[in-house]
Design a protein around this motif. Structure first.
Motif, short mmCIF file in Angstrom:
data_model
loop_
_atom_site.label_atom_id
_atom_site.label_comp_id
_atom_site.label_asym_id
_atom_site.label_seq_id
_atom_site.Cartn_x
_atom_site.Cartn_y
_atom_site.Cartn_z
N VAL A 240 4.19 3.21 -1.57
CA VAL A 240 3.16 3.76 -0.70
C VAL A 240 2.93 5.21 -1.11
O VAL A 240 3.74 5.80 -1.84
CB VAL A 240 3.57 3.69 0.80
N ALA A 241 1.83 5.78 -0.63
CA ALA A 241 1.52 7.18 -0.92
C ALA A 241 1.26 7.91 0.39
O ALA A 241 0.98 7.29 1.43
CB ALA A 241 0.28 7.25 -1.82
N ASP B 286 5.83 -3.83 6.72
CA ASP B 286 5.22 -3.61 5.40
C ASP B 286 6.28 -3.01 4.47
O ASP B 286 7.05 -2.12 4.87
CB ASP B 286 4.04 -2.64 5.49
N THR C 294 1.36 6.34 9.91
CA THR C 294 0.86 6.96 8.67
C THR C 294 2.00 7.59 7.89
O THR C 294 2.87 8.26 8.47
CB THR C 294 -0.16 8.08 9.03
N ASP D 174 -1.16 6.82 3.49
CA ASP D 174 -1.31 5.38 3.68
C ASP D 174 -1.00 4.98 5.13
O ASP D 174 -0.10 5.54 5.76
CB ASP D 174 -0.35 4.61 2.75
N GLU D 175 -1.74 3.98 5.61
CA GLU D 175 -1.46 3.40 6.92
C GLU D 175 -0.54 2.18 6.72
O GLU D 175 -0.77 1.38 5.81
CB GLU D 175 -2.76 2.94 7.61
N VAL D 176 0.47 2.05 7.57
CA VAL D 176 1.41 0.93 7.44
C VAL D 176 1.64 0.27 8.80
O VAL D 176 1.46 0.91 9.84
CB VAL D 176 2.77 1.38 6.86
N VAL E 80 7.68 -0.50 2.00
CA VAL E 80 7.35 0.89 1.63
C VAL E 80 8.05 1.32 0.35
O VAL E 80 7.64 2.27 -0.29
CB VAL E 80 7.68 1.87 2.77
#
Length: 444
Positions: free
Chosen positions: A51-52, A61, A81, A55-57, A63
């Motif tokens: 992820v960066a 999810d 976020t 990003d919304e998670v 990561v």
């Protein structure tokens, strides 16, 4: 049932202090505003962020993804976020690259997580795939990736599985409460493990200071018609160490430098068995765990279900805060745990307890010279010579310490516990292991 004495050589009997939290039912802790997810929460290669920042998670999810066979992924434990990816203090020492997620308060889950009514019909490979994808690592503290442990080579067949419910570390009661409150989930996990391994002998090992857990497990085993034996073990530390547990129950001795699979055995902690059930039956990743927050320095000792990544400070606040005479915070139990220098460190997959200790519970006196009493030799469960190893290491004679077997030390701390001179043997042995490992790598 066998009537032989279920024990091992050596060991000690520290004051238990389990009465502080053993009767406290597990409380679900509110999710924090920020979680800190380290990429290293397991033995093996660190996971790699996927992820960066920005990003919304959602909960569940991925990561950070596993990098290599001996590695596991980690998952978002709140929805929100990604605010930062940078090194943060880690409860086992130093700083580790971590993914910081700001909680949006919505508690939205990944849509992939749902109960599968046919999970018991899955083949072993699919079960192991779900366990890997869920990011499971041993929750007793060793944090060895669970899918690796469940994949012994073909020439090392496993005929005996032992569920480790000993919880021999003083103070800790998280496994005890899990066995009382999630009995059937744990046993469903045992069924999955035994199916993957194809083994016939199953044991559920519990120290006899938890008679209610022994009764609960025996009743559930009977009702679920499982072919497994619940064994009640004498209280002795380190009863929950794999090699000592195997010796006590099967009388098999894991060879020096070997693994339980070398004698046809495999051991998993009760928390891991519960997580395996969740992973295989629902594809639920490891996003939370039970943590015992206790010690004479905490106002309200509790067993709490906390999200992975929750800062220690939040758990302590949830338990009423610290008393003024608290002088030490420990990640884990008092025998093998690690003292902390900040409460910003997060709960990770191997965090079984947070101890707040007072001077009464802590030996802060500087060590005196060894008086050669050999009490450490008497209690060493690995049949080592801690006094002699420590003497060699103090003179930087690592080769001799290696010959004496320092790499076989399980760092249980029994030697330091009985030492009248308060010599910090385990510190010396950890130092020697690092130096010997560096030397061996340089020669390779």
């Amino acid at each position: 049932m066998r009537l032989k004495k279920l024990t091992f050589k050596g060991g000690v009997h520290p004051h238990e202090y389990k009465e502080l939290a053993e009767d406290k039912a597990i409380e679900v802790m509110p999710a924090p505003e920020l979680v800190i997810i380290p990429v290293q929460q397991h033995i093996g290669a660190p996971a790699e962020p996927v992820v960066a920042v920005g990003d919304e998670v959602k909960i569940g999810d991925v990561v950070c993804q596993a990098k290599g066979f001996v590695s596991v992924p980690s998952h978002a434990t709140v929805s929100g976020t990604v605010k930062a990816i940078d090194p943060r203090p880690h409860p086992v020492g130093g700083k580790v690259l971590s993914i910081i997620i700001e909680n949006d308060g919505k508690d939205e889950w990944s849509p992939d997580i749902a109960f599968d009514e046919n999970y018991a019909e899955l083949d072993a490979d699919e079960m192991k795939k779900r366990i890997l994808n869920a990011g499971l690592a041993g929750m007793g503290g060793a944090t060895f990736p669970s899918h690796v442990k469940l994949s012994p080579p073909a020439d090392k067949p496993i005929d005996t599985f032992i569920l480790n419910g000993a919880e021999c570390e003083p103070y800790l009661t998280a496994d005890h409460r899990l066995m009382l409150e999630k009995t059937r989930d744990i046993l469903e996990g045992v069924k999955i493990i035994m199916k993957i391994l194809g083994c016939k002998n199953g044991y559920i090992a519990i120290e006899n200071n938890k008679p209610d857990a022994v009764r609960a497990m025996r009743q559930a085993v009977k009702e679920m018609k499982m072919d497994a034996e619940v064994v009640s073990l004498p209280v002795k530390y380190p009863q929950g160490a794999e090699k000592q547990l195997i010796k006590a129950i099967t009388n098999r001795k894991v060879p020096a430098g070997g693994l339980p699979m070398d004698v046809g055995c495999l051991v998993h902690n009760v928390g891991t068995a519960k997580a395996i059930f969740d992973a295989v039956s629902s594809k639920k990743p490891l996003i939370e765990r039970v943590v015992t927050v206790t010690g004479l320095g905490i106002n309200e000792p509790k067993n709490v279900l906390a999200r992975i990544g929750t800062p220690f400070q939040n758990l302590i606040d949830f338990c009423g805060g610290l008393k003024e005479n608290t002088i030490k915070i420990v990640n884990g139990g008092p025998m093998m745990g690690i003292a902390q220098y900040t409460l910003e460190v997060p709960v990770i997959k191997g965090t079984s307890g947070i101890l707040a200790l007072t001077e009464k519970e802590t030996a802060l006196r500087d060590p005196d010279p060894c008086i050669r009493c050999a009490r450490c030799v008497d209690v060493c469960p690995m049949n080592l010579l801690p006094n002699e190893m420590a003497r060699q290491i103090e003179y930087d004679n690592f080769e001799e310490a290696h010959k004496l077997g320092v790499l076989d030390c399980i760092e249980c701390g029994s030697c330091s516990f009985v030492c009248p001179s308060r010599i910090r043997h385990v510190h010396l042995f950890k130092y020697a292991k690092l130096e010997i490992t560096k030397s061996l790598k340089a020669r390779a």
